[in-house]
Design an enzyme around this catalytic site. Structure first.
Site, PDB file in Angstrom:
ATOM      1  N   TRP A 197      42.161   8.715  63.069  1.00  0.00           N
ATOM      2  CA  TRP A 197      43.271   8.023  63.296  1.00  0.00           C
ATOM      3  C   TRP A 197      43.213   6.512  62.738  1.00  0.00           C
ATOM      4  O   TRP A 197      44.060   5.768  62.779  1.00  0.00           O
ATOM      5  CB  TRP A 197      43.822   7.885  64.839  1.00  0.00           C
ATOM      6  CG  TRP A 197      42.757   7.599  65.765  1.00  0.00           C
ATOM      7  CD1 TRP A 197      42.076   8.639  66.338  1.00  0.00           C
ATOM      8  CD2 TRP A 197      42.162   6.387  66.113  1.00  0.00           C
ATOM      9  NE1 TRP A 197      40.932   8.134  67.260  1.00  0.00           N
ATOM     10  CE2 TRP A 197      41.163   6.903  67.015  1.00  0.00           C
ATOM     11  CE3 TRP A 197      42.488   5.123  65.753  1.00  0.00           C
ATOM     12  CZ2 TRP A 197      40.499   5.579  67.474  1.00  0.00           C
ATOM     13  CZ3 TRP A 197      41.684   4.119  66.292  1.00  0.00           C
ATOM     14  CH2 TRP A 197      40.742   4.505  67.032  1.00  0.00           C
ATOM     15  N   ASN A 198      42.023   5.944  62.454  1.00  0.00           N
ATOM     16  CA  ASN A 198      41.766   4.564  62.415  1.00  0.00           C
ATOM     17  C   ASN A 198      42.063   4.144  61.029  1.00  0.00           C
ATOM     18  O   ASN A 198      42.372   3.167  60.945  1.00  0.00           O
ATOM     19  CB  ASN A 198      40.132   4.211  62.856  1.00  0.00           C
ATOM     20  CG  ASN A 198      39.217   5.039  61.974  1.00  0.00           C
ATOM     21  OD1 ASN A 198      39.333   5.889  61.428  1.00  0.00           O
ATOM     22  ND2 ASN A 198      38.076   4.170  62.057  1.00  0.00           N
ATOM     23  N   LYS A 205      43.885  18.193  57.788  1.00  0.00           N
ATOM     24  CA  LYS A 205      44.796  17.893  59.043  1.00  0.00           C
ATOM     25  C   LYS A 205      44.576  16.501  59.316  1.00  0.00           C
ATOM     26  O   LYS A 205      43.463  16.077  59.562  1.00  0.00           O
ATOM     27  CB  LYS A 205      43.988  18.697  60.245  1.00  0.00           C
ATOM     28  CG  LYS A 205      44.954  18.870  61.330  1.00  0.00           C
ATOM     29  CD  LYS A 205      44.020  19.146  62.711  1.00  0.00           C
ATOM     30  CE  LYS A 205      43.369  17.757  63.304  1.00  0.00           C
ATOM     31  NZ  LYS A 205      43.933  16.953  63.939  1.00  0.00           N
ATOM     32  N   ALA A 230      44.820  13.324  61.868  1.00  0.00           N
ATOM     33  CA  ALA A 230      44.692  13.198  63.400  1.00  0.00           C
ATOM     34  C   ALA A 230      46.247  12.999  63.990  1.00  0.00           C
ATOM     35  O   ALA A 230      47.300  12.601  63.495  1.00  0.00           O
ATOM     36  CB  ALA A 230      44.100  11.649  63.543  1.00  0.00           C
ATOM     37  N   GLY A 272      35.015  11.428  61.162  1.00  0.00           N
ATOM     38  CA  GLY A 272      35.250  11.236  62.759  1.00  0.00           C
ATOM     39  C   GLY A 272      33.976  11.017  63.514  1.00  0.00           C
ATOM     40  O   GLY A 272      33.018  10.476  63.005  1.00  0.00           O
ATOM     41  N   SER A 273      34.131  11.309  64.622  1.00  0.00           N
ATOM     42  CA  SER A 273      32.851  11.148  65.423  1.00  0.00           C
ATOM     43  C   SER A 273      31.715  12.119  65.407  1.00  0.00           C
ATOM     44  O   SER A 273      31.751  13.032  64.849  1.00  0.00           O
ATOM     45  CB  SER A 273      33.229  10.936  67.185  1.00  0.00           C
ATOM     46  OG  SER A 273      33.572  12.552  67.324  1.00  0.00           O
ATOM     47  N   GLU A 296      31.210  12.212  57.478  1.00  0.00           N
ATOM     48  CA  GLU A 296      31.501  10.630  57.517  1.00  0.00           C
ATOM     49  C   GLU A 296      31.638  10.489  58.999  1.00  0.00           C
ATOM     50  O   GLU A 296      32.545  10.490  59.360  1.00  0.00           O
ATOM     51  CB  GLU A 296      32.595  10.099  56.833  1.00  0.00           C
ATOM     52  CG  GLU A 296      32.357  10.094  55.193  1.00  0.00           C
ATOM     53  CD  GLU A 296      31.448   9.339  54.525  1.00  0.00           C
ATOM     54  OE1 GLU A 296      30.598   8.639  55.167  1.00  0.00           O
ATOM     55  OE2 GLU A 296      31.448   9.553  53.199  1.00  0.00           O
ATOM     56  N   LEU A 297      30.590  10.299  59.793  1.00  0.00           N
ATOM     57  CA  LEU A 297      30.480  10.197  61.277  1.00  0.00           C
ATOM     58  C   LEU A 297      30.271   8.786  61.699  1.00  0.00           C
ATOM     59  O   LEU A 297      30.507   7.890  61.089  1.00  0.00           O
ATOM     60  CB  LEU A 297      29.252  11.182  61.581  1.00  0.00           C
ATOM     61  CG  LEU A 297      29.411  12.605  60.995  1.00  0.00           C
ATOM     62  CD1 LEU A 297      28.310  13.499  61.596  1.00  0.00           C
ATOM     63  CD2 LEU A 297      30.843  13.019  61.343  1.00  0.00           C
ATOM     64  N   CYS A 325      34.328   2.670  61.613  1.00  0.00           N
ATOM     65  CA  CYS A 325      32.754   3.245  61.690  1.00  0.00           C
ATOM     66  C   CYS A 325      31.344   2.082  61.244  1.00  0.00           C
ATOM     67  O   CYS A 325      30.611   2.379  61.215  1.00  0.00           O
ATOM     68  CB  CYS A 325      32.575   4.388  61.191  1.00  0.00           C
ATOM     69  SG  CYS A 325      33.491   4.561  59.271  1.00  0.00           S
ATOM     70  N   GLU A 363      28.629   3.249  70.049  1.00  0.00           N
ATOM     71  CA  GLU A 363      29.908   2.703  69.251  1.00  0.00           C
ATOM     72  C   GLU A 363      30.829   2.181  70.056  1.00  0.00           C
ATOM     73  O   GLU A 363      31.513   2.904  70.544  1.00  0.00           O
ATOM     74  CB  GLU A 363      30.150   3.812  68.211  1.00  0.00           C
ATOM     75  CG  GLU A 363      31.004   3.223  66.798  1.00  0.00           C
ATOM     76  CD  GLU A 363      31.281   4.482  65.972  1.00  0.00           C
ATOM     77  OE1 GLU A 363      31.287   5.782  66.307  1.00  0.00           O
ATOM     78  OE2 GLU A 363      31.426   4.381  64.925  1.00  0.00           O
TER      79      GLU A 363
HETATM   80  P1  ADP Z   1      38.058   9.923  66.950  1.00  0.00           P
HETATM   81  O1  ADP Z   1      37.077   9.122  68.207  1.00  0.00           O
HETATM   82  O2  ADP Z   1      38.005   8.860  65.759  1.00  0.00           O
HETATM   83  O3  ADP Z   1      39.237  10.157  67.502  1.00  0.00           O
HETATM   84  P2  ADP Z   1      37.335  12.384  66.698  1.00  0.00           P
HETATM   85  O4  ADP Z   1      35.832  13.086  66.025  1.00  0.00           O
HETATM   86  O5  ADP Z   1      37.451  12.767  68.181  1.00  0.00           O
HETATM   87  O6  ADP Z   1      37.285  10.849  66.234  1.00  0.00           O
HETATM   88  O7  ADP Z   1      38.494  12.963  65.803  1.00  0.00           O
HETATM   89  C1  ADP Z   1      38.534  13.014  64.623  1.00  0.00           C
HETATM   90  C2  ADP Z   1      39.377  13.919  63.958  1.00  0.00           C
HETATM   91  O8  ADP Z   1      38.895  15.292  64.369  1.00  0.00           O
HETATM   92  C3  ADP Z   1      40.769  14.068  64.483  1.00  0.00           C
HETATM   93  O9  ADP Z   1      41.750  14.547  63.578  1.00  0.00           O
HETATM   94  C4  ADP Z   1      40.847  15.041  65.412  1.00  0.00           C
HETATM   95  O10 ADP Z   1      41.953  15.572  66.088  1.00  0.00           O
HETATM   96  C5  ADP Z   1      39.876  16.134  65.174  1.00  0.00           C
HETATM   97  N1  ADP Z   1      39.152  16.802  66.192  1.00  0.00           N
HETATM   98  C6  ADP Z   1      38.568  16.463  67.577  1.00  0.00           C
HETATM   99  N2  ADP Z   1      37.936  17.487  68.161  1.00  0.00           N
HETATM  100  C7  ADP Z   1      38.196  18.651  67.313  1.00  0.00           C
HETATM  101  C8  ADP Z   1      37.628  19.869  67.287  1.00  0.00           C
HETATM  102  N3  ADP Z   1      37.076  20.386  68.153  1.00  0.00           N
HETATM  103  N4  ADP Z   1      37.880  20.727  66.193  1.00  0.00           N
HETATM  104  C9  ADP Z   1      38.454  20.253  65.105  1.00  0.00           C
HETATM  105  N5  ADP Z   1      38.881  18.992  64.893  1.00  0.00           N
HETATM  106  C10 ADP Z   1      38.713  18.100  65.920  1.00  0.00           C
END
Ligand code: ADP
Length: 485
Positions: A155-156, A179, A181, A233-234, A255-256, A289, A386
């Site tokens: 989402w950022n 997909k 966020a 994402g994370s 990209e974590l 990030c 972070e």
């Molecule tokens: P943030 O802390 O930036 O929200 P996340 O890693 O939680 O980072 O989320 C990044 C993306 O991964 C979002 O699109 C979120 O919906 C998706 N996401 C989070 N958890 C899962 C999962 N278990 N399986 C698939 N997608 C996921």
């Protein structure tokens, strides 16, 4: 309440050139500045996601045979439309994500630059010829798109994280499913609308919007027809998704998370260093990030630098991103605010000193004051995790070796920054930093011409530049024999 132009928006996911319009199961999108609902969207299911893979699969044979020049032309048209609509796209982005309008427009343009860049690179997928091992043999190397690419984005950066993946994939002749966020699906829908208007064939670019992250994620990481998965994402979620990809041995780009050190040496230009910290730390309210997460300052300039930084931070204007002159918007939701609160409160109780900020702002539930902490030690949770918020922790160091040790003592390895005028030190420190990127007297380092990516648990693969295209290509070796008459 909606106070932005909705003409680029639609009812839900964009699959096979059509919009999902299922009103039986919906989810809401909120404006983080006031928590008001700004959209209700059809909530894509597992079956809808499989349909997107079907569409990408059906479109693939045709798309990979479209001449590179034509793929390039279509991408270029998409780029032009994004640029023509940059104000509308920025309003949508600010409404769902919260960042100030000027920053939102900056993101839209930054994201569009990837489309432009890869539209150009589409025509330059060169192979190789290699001298053969014997007189009757030749070795030829060709490069081909990997196939179907799936992606999950955060989402950022709701707009640019999509274009950064979609553009190289489509340039390489791959079909694509992303997909977005659940917090920020509207920018993705608007990008799909513009891809549609650009004439990108159905099934080539698909967008899933859904709040069923896990279910959709299972399909995007598990379907054997998908060749590559790209995630931003994370780190904890990245690890889960990597594991899921292992079952079908997908290529991955990850990209974590990051824990960027920003090292300021005594010989640095202090005003420039303050500017660099302000840009790298407070952009997007600290929710990137590559945000500097630990600011390492050499002891001789520590007091002076702290003073100048606090002065600059106290000038930041916090408020709703749509208002004039705002530097810092809300955080994405109240959960993000409480995690920042927890880190700051813990740091203070562990001995850090609050120089400015340090609590929620009175503007609404999701606002947190820009904050500077001094006397931070490298093992405090605010320096280990972070932060993802507008908090600058200052750590004092004595020697170059000590700075490098502190900087590298983390499982992360995405961005790092150094400020110094000593050219020898620039090379020494840059080479010793265990990071994918080093900003040298520079706080903003990401652009479409450069390879963005991390090492260690910050991920793998690169986005942007010629390396970014390589990530969507397979190398095929043709061994040509029997060439002697
Ligand atoms: P943030 O802390 O930036 O929200 P996340 O890693 O939680 O980072 O989320 C990044 C993306 O991964 C979002 O699109 C979120 O919906 C998706 N996401 C989070 N958890 C899962 C999962 N278990 N399986 C698939 N997608 C996921």
């Amino acid at each position: 309440m909606v106070n932005f132009d909705t003409s680029l928006l639609n009812s839900g996911s964009y699959i096979n050139g059509c919009w999902l319009n299922n009103t039986a199961n919906t989810f809401s999108v909120l404006n983080p500045a006031n928590n008001q609902e700004i959209a209700t969207l059809a909530n894509a299911s597992t079956e809808d996601t499989v349909k997107a893979v079907d569409a990408a699969s059906e479109a693939l044979p045709k798309w990979r045979c479209v001449p590179a020049k034509e793929r390039s032309r279509l991408l270029r048209r998409w780029f032009d439309l994004v640029m023509e609509n940059k104000e509308k796209l920025a309003e949508i982005l600010t409404a769902e994500q919260g960042k100030p309008l000027a920053e939102a427009q900056g993101e839209v343009i930054y994201g569009a630059n990837y489309i432009e860049w890869f539209a150009e690179e589409a025509k330059r997928v060169y192979g190789d010829t290699i001298p053969g091992p014997s007189v009757d043999k030749r070795i030829v190397v060709i490069k081909q798109g990997v196939g179907i690419v799936s992606a999950i984005t955060p989402w950022n950066f709701p707009s640019s994280m999509i274009t950064r993946k979609a553009a190289p994939a489509m340039a390489a002749g791959c079909t694509f499913i992303v997909k977005a966020a659940a917090e920020t699906p509207l920018s993705a829908i608007a990008l799909a609308e513009l891809a549609h208007q650009a004439g990108i064939p159905k099934g080539v670019f698909n967008v899933i919007v859904s709040n069923r992250a896990k279910e959709v994620g299972y399909v995007l990481t598990g379907d054997p027809r998908i060749a590559k998965f790209s995630f931003t994402g994370s780190t904890p979620v990245g690890k889960i998704l990597l594991e899921q990809c292992a079952h079908t041995v997908k290529k991955t780009t990850m990209e974590l998370g990051g824990n960027a050190p920003f090292i300021i040496f005594e010989d640095a230009d202090l005003d420039e260093a303050v500017k660099g910290v302000m840009l790298s730390k407070f952009r997007n309210a600290g929710q990137t990030c590559v945000c500097s997460n630990r600011i390492l300052v050499q002891s001789g300039i520590y007091e002076e630098f702290s003073k100048r930084l606090v002065r600059a931070v106290e000038e930041l204007k916090i408020g709703e991103g749509t208002k004039e002159g705002i530097d810092i918007g809300p955080l994405i939701h109240s959960g993000a605010v409480s995690s920042v609160e927890t880190l700051v409160d813990k740091a203070v109780s562990d001995g850090a000193k609050l120089l400015t900020g340090g609590k929620k702002a009175s503007l609404g539930e999701n606002f947190y004051q820009p904050t500077v902490l001094s006397n931070v030690s490298p093992n405090m949770s605010v320096a280990v995790n972070e932060i993802f918020g507008p908090v600058a922790p200052l750590i004092e160091f004595e020697t170059e070796e000590q700075a490098i040790d502190i900087a590298n003592n983390t499982e992360f390895g995405l961005a790092s920054y150094i400020y110094t005028r000593d050219i020898g030190r620039v090379w020494r420190v840059s080479e010793l930093l265990e990071y994918g990127m080093v900003g040298i007297n520079e706080g903003i380092i990401s652009n479409e011409m450069a390879p963005f990516g991390g090492v260690k648990q910050s991920g793998m693969g690169r986005e942007g530049s010629k390396y970014g295209l390589e990530d969507y290509l397979e190398v095929k070796y043709l061994c040509m024999g029997g060439l002697c008459s």
